[in-house]
Design an enzyme around this catalytic site. Sequence first.
Site, PDB file in Angstrom:
ATOM      1  N   ILE A  52       0.874  -1.177   0.000  1.00  0.00           N
ATOM      2  CA  ILE A  52       0.000   0.000   0.000  1.00  0.00           C
ATOM      3  C   ILE A  52       0.910   1.225   0.000  1.00  0.00           C
ATOM      4  CG2 ILE A  52      -1.831   1.227   1.237  1.00  0.00           C
ATOM      5  CD1 ILE A  52      -2.474  -1.570   2.573  1.00  0.00           C
ATOM      6  N   GLU A  53       0.975   1.873  -1.160  1.00  0.00           N
ATOM      7  CA  GLU A  53       1.911   2.997  -1.299  1.00  0.00           C
ATOM      8  C   GLU A  53       1.278   4.298  -0.816  1.00  0.00           C
ATOM      9  OE1 GLU A  53       3.422   2.732  -5.342  1.00  0.00           O
ATOM     10  OE2 GLU A  53       4.676   1.023  -4.740  1.00  0.00           O
ATOM     11  N   CYS A  62       4.737  -2.584   2.899  1.00  0.00           N
ATOM     12  CA  CYS A  62       4.934  -3.750   2.033  1.00  0.00           C
ATOM     13  C   CYS A  62       3.847  -4.795   2.257  1.00  0.00           C
ATOM     14  CB  CYS A  62       6.278  -4.408   2.310  1.00  0.00           C
ATOM     15  SG  CYS A  62       7.712  -3.471   1.763  1.00  0.00           S
ATOM     16  N   GLU A  64       4.109  -8.014   2.749  1.00  0.00           N
ATOM     17  CA  GLU A  64       4.383  -8.976   3.827  1.00  0.00           C
ATOM     18  C   GLU A  64       3.998  -8.378   5.175  1.00  0.00           C
ATOM     19  OE1 GLU A  64       6.295  -7.897   1.397  1.00  0.00           O
ATOM     20  OE2 GLU A  64       7.969  -9.237   0.987  1.00  0.00           O
ATOM     21  N   CYS A 102      10.902  -6.057   6.107  1.00  0.00           N
ATOM     22  CA  CYS A 102       9.933  -7.159   6.249  1.00  0.00           C
ATOM     23  C   CYS A 102      10.587  -8.383   6.876  1.00  0.00           C
ATOM     24  CB  CYS A 102       9.327  -7.504   4.899  1.00  0.00           C
ATOM     25  SG  CYS A 102       8.182  -6.242   4.305  1.00  0.00           S
TER      26      CYS A 102
HETATM   27  N1  THU Z   1       7.534  -4.176  -1.755  1.00  0.00           N
HETATM   28  C1  THU Z   1       6.798  -5.082  -1.032  1.00  0.00           C
HETATM   29  O1  THU Z   1       5.566  -4.978  -0.945  1.00  0.00           O
HETATM   30  N2  THU Z   1       7.469  -6.093  -0.412  1.00  0.00           N
HETATM   31  C2  THU Z   1       8.821  -6.226  -0.414  1.00  0.00           C
HETATM   32  O2  THU Z   1       9.357  -6.939   0.418  1.00  0.00           O
HETATM   33  C3  THU Z   1       9.594  -5.504  -1.422  1.00  0.00           C
HETATM   34  C4  THU Z   1       8.970  -4.234  -1.876  1.00  0.00           C
HETATM   35  C5  THU Z   1       6.832  -3.071  -2.408  1.00  0.00           C
HETATM   36  C6  THU Z   1       7.063  -1.731  -1.774  1.00  0.00           C
HETATM   37  C7  THU Z   1       6.746  -0.808  -2.926  1.00  0.00           C
HETATM   38  O3  THU Z   1       5.364  -0.553  -2.929  1.00  0.00           O
HETATM   39  C8  THU Z   1       7.103  -1.599  -4.159  1.00  0.00           C
HETATM   40  O4  THU Z   1       7.220  -2.944  -3.749  1.00  0.00           O
HETATM   41  C9  THU Z   1       8.383  -1.153  -4.828  1.00  0.00           C
HETATM   42  O5  THU Z   1       9.424  -1.084  -3.917  1.00  0.00           O
END
Ligand code: THU
Length: 145
Positions: A52-53, A62, A64, A102
């Site tokens: 969720i950005e 992230c 996870e 994570c």
């Molecule tokens: N991202 C994750 O959701 N999990 C990870 O462990 C690696 C990165 C996401 C964060 C961001 O929204 C996108 O991937 C690019 O970095």
Amino acid sequence: MDKAYDLTKEEAQALIRAAFEVLPQAYVPYSHFHVGAALLCADGTVYTGVNIENASYPATNCAERTAIFKAVSEGKRDFKAIAVCGGTDGKAADFCPPCGVCRQVMREFCRPEAFKVLLAKSCSEYREMTLEELLPLSFGPGNLA
Ligand code: THU
């Protein structure tokens, strides 16, 4: 030293399927990099999560951590495995390894030698690793005891 959790192929593939199912829910207007995760609790329940950005980039969560925080906030603390998948525009062209933050959050709740991380390109193409392999010589709750 505890043994790693043994997942059957069916358990692993069901968890990966859950991670792929949730992948389209990723909120990724900035990176367009979708990530899906599915966390298997010791009691058999599964919690999913997506990344969720945020317009303020560091506020991003992230996939996870979303899954782990959902589970912990529902009272679960005993976990066996997590499946992770994702990629640009939701296409899992490669494995999507968990970021360092994570891995550290997993470390808080999981025994590194037992907890399994499934890195998936599809339900049939995946790598199975322990948290210890991904985060050796880790710092955890025991270090503060
Ligand atoms: N991202 C994750 O959701 N999990 C990870 O462990 C690696 C990165 C996401 C964060 C961001 O929204 C996108 O991937 C690019 O970095």
